[in-house]
Scaffold this motif. Structure first.
Motif, mmCIF file in Angstrom:
data_model
loop_
_atom_site.group_PDB
_atom_site.id
_atom_site.type_symbol
_atom_site.label_atom_id
_atom_site.label_comp_id
_atom_site.label_asym_id
_atom_site.label_seq_id
_atom_site.Cartn_x
_atom_site.Cartn_y
_atom_site.Cartn_z
ATOM 1 N N GLU A 104 0.808 -1.212 0.000
ATOM 2 C CA GLU A 104 0.000 0.000 0.000
ATOM 3 C C GLU A 104 0.847 1.271 0.000
ATOM 4 O O GLU A 104 1.870 1.348 0.674
ATOM 5 C CB GLU A 104 -0.937 0.007 1.213
ATOM 6 C CG GLU A 104 -1.996 -1.073 1.138
ATOM 7 C CD GLU A 104 -2.848 -1.106 2.396
ATOM 8 O OE1 GLU A 104 -4.021 -1.456 2.275
ATOM 9 O OE2 GLU A 104 -2.323 -0.796 3.485
ATOM 10 N N GLN A 126 -7.339 7.911 -6.750
ATOM 11 C CA GLN A 126 -7.163 6.807 -7.698
ATOM 12 C C GLN A 126 -5.741 6.251 -7.679
ATOM 13 O O GLN A 126 -5.524 5.078 -7.982
ATOM 14 C CB GLN A 126 -7.539 7.261 -9.112
ATOM 15 C CG GLN A 126 -9.025 7.561 -9.275
ATOM 16 C CD GLN A 126 -9.355 8.231 -10.604
ATOM 17 O OE1 GLN A 126 -8.493 8.844 -11.239
ATOM 18 N NE2 GLN A 126 -10.603 8.111 -11.035
ATOM 19 N N ASP A 129 -3.412 4.013 -2.150
ATOM 20 C CA ASP A 129 -4.246 3.064 -1.422
ATOM 21 C C ASP A 129 -4.878 3.689 -0.182
ATOM 22 O O ASP A 129 -6.013 3.373 0.172
ATOM 23 C CB ASP A 129 -3.404 1.849 -1.006
ATOM 24 C CG ASP A 129 -2.763 1.168 -2.198
ATOM 25 O OD1 ASP A 129 -3.472 0.435 -2.902
ATOM 26 O OD2 ASP A 129 -1.559 1.387 -2.437
ATOM 27 N N THR A 130 -4.119 4.553 0.483
ATOM 28 C CA THR A 130 -4.624 5.263 1.653
ATOM 29 C C THR A 130 -4.353 6.747 1.471
ATOM 30 O O THR A 130 -3.240 7.131 1.111
ATOM 31 C CB THR A 130 -3.946 4.783 2.951
ATOM 32 O OG1 THR A 130 -4.131 3.373 3.091
ATOM 33 C CG2 THR A 130 -4.531 5.491 4.162
ATOM 34 N N THR A 165 -15.427 8.846 -7.008
ATOM 35 C CA THR A 165 -14.533 7.686 -7.088
ATOM 36 C C THR A 165 -15.117 6.438 -6.425
ATOM 37 O O THR A 165 -14.482 5.386 -6.408
ATOM 38 C CB THR A 165 -13.189 8.011 -6.411
ATOM 39 O OG1 THR A 165 -13.430 8.492 -5.081
ATOM 40 C CG2 THR A 165 -12.427 9.054 -7.206
ATOM 41 N N LEU A 206 -15.643 5.948 -3.250
ATOM 42 C CA LEU A 206 -14.902 5.623 -2.028
ATOM 43 C C LEU A 206 -15.496 6.237 -0.766
ATOM 44 O O LEU A 206 -14.874 6.181 0.298
ATOM 45 C CB LEU A 206 -13.441 6.080 -2.170
ATOM 46 C CG LEU A 206 -12.603 5.328 -3.204
ATOM 47 C CD1 LEU A 206 -11.267 6.028 -3.414
ATOM 48 C CD2 LEU A 206 -12.384 3.893 -2.751
ATOM 49 N N ARG A 253 -15.474 4.140 2.221
ATOM 50 C CA ARG A 253 -14.144 3.774 2.717
ATOM 51 C C ARG A 253 -13.512 4.921 3.505
ATOM 52 O O ARG A 253 -12.346 4.836 3.893
ATOM 53 C CB ARG A 253 -13.230 3.415 1.545
ATOM 54 C CG ARG A 253 -13.614 2.137 0.829
ATOM 55 C CD ARG A 253 -13.221 0.938 1.646
ATOM 56 N NE ARG A 253 -13.474 -0.312 0.956
ATOM 57 C CZ ARG A 253 -13.098 -1.504 1.403
ATOM 58 N NH1 ARG A 253 -12.440 -1.575 2.543
ATOM 59 N NH2 ARG A 253 -13.377 -2.596 0.736
ATOM 60 N N ARG A 313 -8.500 2.059 1.024
ATOM 61 C CA ARG A 313 -9.059 1.050 0.132
ATOM 62 C C ARG A 313 -8.934 -0.359 0.711
ATOM 63 O O ARG A 313 -9.828 -1.178 0.620
ATOM 64 C CB ARG A 313 -8.339 1.067 -1.216
ATOM 65 C CG ARG A 313 -8.592 2.308 -2.056
ATOM 66 C CD ARG A 313 -7.713 2.290 -3.292
ATOM 67 N NE ARG A 313 -7.978 3.404 -4.173
ATOM 68 C CZ ARG A 313 -8.876 3.398 -5.154
ATOM 69 N NH1 ARG A 313 -9.593 2.303 -5.363
ATOM 70 N NH2 ARG A 313 -9.063 4.453 -5.919
ATOM 71 N N LYS A 314 -7.752 -0.674 1.252
ATOM 72 C CA LYS A 314 -7.452 -1.995 1.817
ATOM 73 C C LYS A 314 -7.635 -3.107 0.781
ATOM 74 O O LYS A 314 -8.247 -4.134 1.041
ATOM 75 C CB LYS A 314 -8.325 -2.269 3.054
ATOM 76 C CG LYS A 314 -7.976 -1.368 4.224
ATOM 77 C CD LYS A 314 -6.527 -1.541 4.639
ATOM 78 C CE LYS A 314 -5.990 -0.389 5.426
ATOM 79 N NZ LYS A 314 -4.539 -0.317 5.445
ATOM 80 N N GLU A 315 -7.062 -2.879 -0.412
ATOM 81 C CA GLU A 315 -7.140 -3.878 -1.489
ATOM 82 C C GLU A 315 -5.817 -4.592 -1.712
ATOM 83 O O GLU A 315 -5.770 -5.633 -2.364
ATOM 84 C CB GLU A 315 -7.567 -3.195 -2.798
ATOM 85 C CG GLU A 315 -8.971 -2.612 -2.739
ATOM 86 C CD GLU A 315 -9.295 -1.758 -3.942
ATOM 87 O OE1 GLU A 315 -8.359 -1.463 -4.719
ATOM 88 O OE2 GLU A 315 -10.470 -1.375 -4.109
#
Length: 264
Positions: A151, A170, A173-174, A194, A196, A199, A235-237
């Motif tokens: 991240e 975009q 991540d954070t 977006t 989000l 999130r 996002r935590k992806e």
């Protein structure tokens, strides 16, 4: 103590998050330089450190006014007064500890002083005492890790505008948005665009007695002008060592702790 200039981080707000080193320096300094927003207001930095440091006999508390303004023409006179006051004490052989909220080298008033000090007082050493930054305190309050694995993190001072926020959201991540101020409607619009908004978490005055946490940003639109307001978008992806295989931390899996002794 001989002449020395300290930049001391007071942390995000809770007095028990002040570091041991900071307490020792603040108790030993001849002068505490304490910024405030106006001549009649209290110093937030002093309100944070006072419970841990106490009132030291013979120690001077020097209150310095810095208007909450980005206009250099309004700030320059305030700095001229501050340089004169601090310089007089350093030249008298006194130690001066400039206390700043958070960390002295993260969006801090002390940064300008640290840049100018070697030119104005070349014989005076400058030491920086780190503090706990709201950048790390806020994720702890809401129970959301700031970064893990692959991240990437972006820190954005929202009070300077968020015209490029969609691209930032975009690309990272954070995203940590500091000093939300009047930008909350624009922040919310970018998050909606977006996808989000769910999130994002809004936090104001993290770790302080007045701490506010709002997990539905639509309900935080009333936070207009809150200079202590922050938004964390995570996002935590891609968290975890095994990217793509590690499950994100579920909301509520970690019990967030804000003020000492209680959950946020």
């Amino acid at each position: 103590m001989s002449a020395i200039l300290y930049g001391v981080g007071a942390g995000p707000g809770a007095p028990d998050l002040l570091t041991v080193r900071a307490v020792n320096v603040l108790r030993a300094a001849d002068v505490l330089a304490l910024p405030r927003a106006n001549d009649f207001g209290a110093s937030v930095a002093w309100s944070i450190v006072k419970p841990a440091v106490g009132e030291i006999a013979g120690q001077e508390r020097l209150f310095l006014t810095f208007p909450m303004n980005k206009d250099p023409e309004r700030l320059r006179p305030a700095w001229d007064k501050a340089f004169a006051a601090i310089g007089a004490r350093l030249q008298a052989g006194k130690s001066v500890a400039f206390v700043t909220e958070g960390d002295p080298f993260v969006y801090s008033t002390f940064i300008y002083l640290a840049r100018e000090a070697p030119r104005r007082w070349p014989e005076v050493p400058v030491q920086v005492i780190p503090g706990v930054s709201s950048i790390t305190a806020v994720p702890s309050v809401i129970g959301v890790p700031l970064a893990d694995g692959q991240e990437r993190v972006a820190v954005v001072p929202a009070n300077y505008g968020v015209d490029d926020l969609v691209g930032v959201l975009q690309a990272f991540d954070t995203v940590v948005l500091m000093k939300i101020g009047s930008e909350m409607p624009n922040v919310l619009a970018a998050l909606e665009r977006t996808g989000l908004v769910d999130r994002a978490v809004y936090v104001s005055k993290a770790t302080m007695a007045e701490e506010r946490v709002e997990r539905d940003l639509r309900r935080a639109q009333s936070a207009y002008g809150d200079c202590f307001g922050m938004v964390v978008v995570a996002r935590k992806e891609r968290s975890g060592v095994l990217a793509g295989e590690a499950a994100p931390v579920a909301r509520g899996a970690v019990r967030p702790v804000g003020r000492a002794g209680g959950a946020s």
